[in-house]
Design a protein around this motif. Sequence first.
Motif, PDB file in Angstrom:
ATOM      1  N   LEU A 215      -6.118  -8.629  -2.012  1.00  0.00           N
ATOM      2  CA  LEU A 215      -5.314  -7.661  -1.319  1.00  0.00           C
ATOM      3  C   LEU A 215      -5.905  -6.275  -1.564  1.00  0.00           C
ATOM      4  O   LEU A 215      -6.496  -5.919  -2.701  1.00  0.00           O
ATOM      5  N   THR A 216      -5.680  -5.504  -0.631  1.00  0.00           N
ATOM      6  CA  THR A 216      -6.016  -3.800  -0.642  1.00  0.00           C
ATOM      7  C   THR A 216      -4.708  -3.455  -1.291  1.00  0.00           C
ATOM      8  O   THR A 216      -3.794  -4.002  -1.392  1.00  0.00           O
ATOM      9  N   GLU A 217      -4.954  -2.065  -1.933  1.00  0.00           N
ATOM     10  CA  GLU A 217      -4.009  -1.309  -2.559  1.00  0.00           C
ATOM     11  C   GLU A 217      -2.598  -1.158  -1.499  1.00  0.00           C
ATOM     12  O   GLU A 217      -1.500  -1.306  -1.906  1.00  0.00           O
ATOM     13  N   GLU A 218      -2.705  -1.163  -0.447  1.00  0.00           N
ATOM     14  CA  GLU A 218      -1.857  -0.757   0.517  1.00  0.00           C
ATOM     15  C   GLU A 218      -1.276  -2.224   0.822  1.00  0.00           C
ATOM     16  O   GLU A 218       0.184  -2.293   0.862  1.00  0.00           O
ATOM     17  N   GLU A 219      -1.987  -3.216   1.040  1.00  0.00           N
ATOM     18  CA  GLU A 219      -1.594  -4.637   1.273  1.00  0.00           C
ATOM     19  C   GLU A 219      -0.488  -5.063   0.269  1.00  0.00           C
ATOM     20  O   GLU A 219       0.502  -5.685   0.230  1.00  0.00           O
ATOM     21  N   GLN A 220      -0.998  -4.798  -0.930  1.00  0.00           N
ATOM     22  CA  GLN A 220      -0.373  -5.084  -2.469  1.00  0.00           C
ATOM     23  C   GLN A 220       1.043  -4.396  -2.381  1.00  0.00           C
ATOM     24  O   GLN A 220       2.121  -4.972  -2.508  1.00  0.00           O
ATOM     25  N   LYS A 221       1.046  -3.350  -1.805  1.00  0.00           N
ATOM     26  CA  LYS A 221       2.532  -2.107  -1.807  1.00  0.00           C
ATOM     27  C   LYS A 221       3.302  -3.107  -1.052  1.00  0.00           C
ATOM     28  O   LYS A 221       4.608  -2.994  -0.994  1.00  0.00           O
ATOM     29  N   LYS A 222       2.790  -3.171   0.341  1.00  0.00           N
ATOM     30  CA  LYS A 222       3.672  -3.982   1.475  1.00  0.00           C
ATOM     31  C   LYS A 222       4.213  -5.063   0.819  1.00  0.00           C
ATOM     32  O   LYS A 222       5.582  -5.302   1.100  1.00  0.00           O
ATOM     33  N   VAL A 223       3.708  -5.968   0.184  1.00  0.00           N
ATOM     34  CA  VAL A 223       4.204  -7.431  -0.441  1.00  0.00           C
ATOM     35  C   VAL A 223       5.366  -7.233  -1.415  1.00  0.00           C
ATOM     36  O   VAL A 223       6.293  -7.556  -1.579  1.00  0.00           O
ATOM     37  N   THR A 224       5.153  -6.039  -2.345  1.00  0.00           N
ATOM     38  CA  THR A 224       6.064  -5.857  -3.491  1.00  0.00           C
ATOM     39  C   THR A 224       7.134  -4.998  -3.063  1.00  0.00           C
ATOM     40  O   THR A 224       8.177  -5.072  -3.529  1.00  0.00           O
ATOM     41  N   SER A 225       7.058  -4.458  -1.909  1.00  0.00           N
ATOM     42  CA  SER A 225       8.116  -3.520  -1.238  1.00  0.00           C
ATOM     43  C   SER A 225       9.067  -4.441  -0.489  1.00  0.00           C
ATOM     44  O   SER A 225      10.317  -4.504  -0.667  1.00  0.00           O
ATOM     45  N   ALA A 226       8.320  -5.594   0.099  1.00  0.00           N
ATOM     46  CA  ALA A 226       9.180  -6.371   0.886  1.00  0.00           C
ATOM     47  C   ALA A 226       9.965  -7.514   0.010  1.00  0.00           C
ATOM     48  O   ALA A 226      11.034  -7.885   0.399  1.00  0.00           O
ATOM     49  N   TYR A 227       9.344  -7.707  -1.181  1.00  0.00           N
ATOM     50  CA  TYR A 227      10.051  -8.864  -2.376  1.00  0.00           C
ATOM     51  C   TYR A 227      10.176  -8.148  -3.443  1.00  0.00           C
ATOM     52  O   TYR A 227       9.259  -8.309  -4.340  1.00  0.00           O
ATOM     53  N   ARG A 228      11.446  -7.595  -3.950  1.00  0.00           N
ATOM     54  CA  ARG A 228      11.527  -7.108  -4.974  1.00  0.00           C
ATOM     55  C   ARG A 228      11.084  -7.651  -6.587  1.00  0.00           C
ATOM     56  O   ARG A 228      11.029  -7.225  -7.547  1.00  0.00           O
ATOM     57  N   PHE A 229      11.087  -9.165  -6.273  1.00  0.00           N
ATOM     58  CA  PHE A 229      11.017 -10.102  -7.445  1.00  0.00           C
ATOM     59  C   PHE A 229       9.486  -9.982  -7.805  1.00  0.00           C
ATOM     60  O   PHE A 229       8.985 -10.699  -8.649  1.00  0.00           O
ATOM     61  N   TYR A 230       8.699  -9.347  -6.981  1.00  0.00           N
ATOM     62  CA  TYR A 230       6.950  -9.456  -7.340  1.00  0.00           C
ATOM     63  C   TYR A 230       6.727  -8.151  -7.775  1.00  0.00           C
ATOM     64  O   TYR A 230       7.333  -6.991  -7.529  1.00  0.00           O
ATOM     65  N   SER A 231       5.687  -8.107  -8.578  1.00  0.00           N
ATOM     66  CA  SER A 231       4.933  -6.946  -9.068  1.00  0.00           C
ATOM     67  C   SER A 231       3.591  -7.060  -8.879  1.00  0.00           C
ATOM     68  O   SER A 231       2.917  -7.988  -8.934  1.00  0.00           O
ATOM     69  N   PRO A 232       3.028  -5.989  -8.854  1.00  0.00           N
ATOM     70  CA  PRO A 232       1.470  -5.895  -8.736  1.00  0.00           C
ATOM     71  C   PRO A 232       0.687  -6.012  -9.847  1.00  0.00           C
ATOM     72  O   PRO A 232       0.929  -5.988 -10.735  1.00  0.00           O
ATOM     73  N   ILE A 233      -0.363  -7.033  -9.565  1.00  0.00           N
ATOM     74  CA  ILE A 233      -1.259  -7.319 -10.773  1.00  0.00           C
ATOM     75  C   ILE A 233      -2.797  -7.294 -10.200  1.00  0.00           C
ATOM     76  O   ILE A 233      -2.977  -7.465  -9.062  1.00  0.00           O
ATOM     77  N   THR A 234      -3.647  -7.259 -11.016  1.00  0.00           N
ATOM     78  CA  THR A 234      -5.351  -7.318 -10.681  1.00  0.00           C
ATOM     79  C   THR A 234      -5.772  -8.520 -11.567  1.00  0.00           C
ATOM     80  O   THR A 234      -5.784  -8.525 -12.904  1.00  0.00           O
ATOM     81  N   ILE A 235      -6.198  -9.723 -10.871  1.00  0.00           N
ATOM     82  CA  ILE A 235      -6.678 -10.542 -11.540  1.00  0.00           C
ATOM     83  C   ILE A 235      -8.021 -10.467 -11.878  1.00  0.00           C
ATOM     84  O   ILE A 235      -8.853 -10.244 -11.296  1.00  0.00           O
ATOM     85  N   PRO A 236      -8.277 -10.352 -13.297  1.00  0.00           N
ATOM     86  CA  PRO A 236      -9.837 -10.224 -13.747  1.00  0.00           C
ATOM     87  C   PRO A 236     -10.577 -11.254 -13.533  1.00  0.00           C
ATOM     88  O   PRO A 236     -10.134 -12.252 -13.065  1.00  0.00           O
ATOM     89  N   VAL A 237     -11.975 -11.019 -13.594  1.00  0.00           N
ATOM     90  CA  VAL A 237     -12.749 -12.217 -13.267  1.00  0.00           C
ATOM     91  C   VAL A 237     -12.413 -13.395 -14.134  1.00  0.00           C
ATOM     92  O   VAL A 237     -12.571 -13.426 -15.346  1.00  0.00           O
ATOM     93  N   GLN A 238     -12.485 -14.570 -13.581  1.00  0.00           N
ATOM     94  CA  GLN A 238     -12.235 -15.760 -14.429  1.00  0.00           C
ATOM     95  C   GLN A 238     -13.703 -16.505 -14.630  1.00  0.00           C
ATOM     96  O   GLN A 238     -14.308 -17.169 -13.754  1.00  0.00           O
TER      97      GLN A 238
END
Length: 331
Positions: A215-238
């Motif tokens: 997600l872009t930073e802006e897209e990530q904020k859209k999702v977490t703003s729309a659904y309060r039970f989500y939080s932003p995270i960055t998945i490291p390289v696996q």
Amino acid sequence: MNKLLTGIAAIAAGAAFAAGSAYAEPTYRFGGGPSGGAWHPATSAGTQLLNQELKGKYNFIYSPSGGSVANVRSVGLGNYATAWGHIGQIYQSWNGTGTFEKDGANKNFRVVARVRAQSQIFAVLADNPIQSFSDMKGKVVNLLSRGSGSNVNCVNVMKALGMMDNIEARYLGFAASARALGDRQIDVFCSAGVPFLIPALTQLSVSKPVRYISLTEEEQKKVTSAYRFYSPITIPVQKDIKGMDKAARSIAYDVWWIAHKQMSDEAVYDMLKVVAAPQNLERLTKAAAYWKDLGGDFNALEEHKILVHPSAARYWKERGVKVPMSIVKGY
């Protein structure tokens, strides 16, 4: 003679009832998860351990399920005595919103433990030209089987980004969607990550490398703003995902263990005392790593005002956990 036979029959019936009462233990259904996901082997192993340790006192029956939505709904209705669920479905069931709007608010269950955090994965084959969510327009995106929490999370992300009407949605399960991605029948694979991996995708990447879409930073904020039970995270390289060479922004959410009010206070306490005992938790984790982070940190529930079972609070306090008593309440 007839009176004698009648008397003998009555005595026999009474003895049978007494024997049945003496040996019949409460039976509790433990909701699991779909094939190819992480919950199925984990909760199956947990059920086996409970029956080994509490034999004669309770009987736990493992029940495969479609995932979080099915689990939370079934516990709320009393069809399952206990199960795991994503915070999104638990929150919506508690308040009668979203997926559970038609069901109405249901407070016939309590939380007994925090299982672990999960993330949401969006992946493509490494040689696929898709590099972003906007590139998914017009593409075939698998949103997992309906009834699973992962499906709800996939759909929530797409809705928050205004993408649902711009993709060709598919609803295959974990294993089937990984095969479909490998066969190029779908372009995008969406799933829960535990916390950043899902077995079916990891296995696929060995023969057909894959990448996670960020997600872009802006897209990530859209999702977490729309659904309060989500939080932003960055998945490291696996390192276990062959082909993943960049970190990916996504969303995170907790998985909780819930119990229906049909379970006695003693049963809830005994269940936790067996499963969460350090030596037993170590055994379970070897069988299914999903159990590794099981604990009694209920602080995140304060914001949502979702209640914790008093017997669970008692157990975790005995283990030295500070439990917020403002959300501890029975029925």
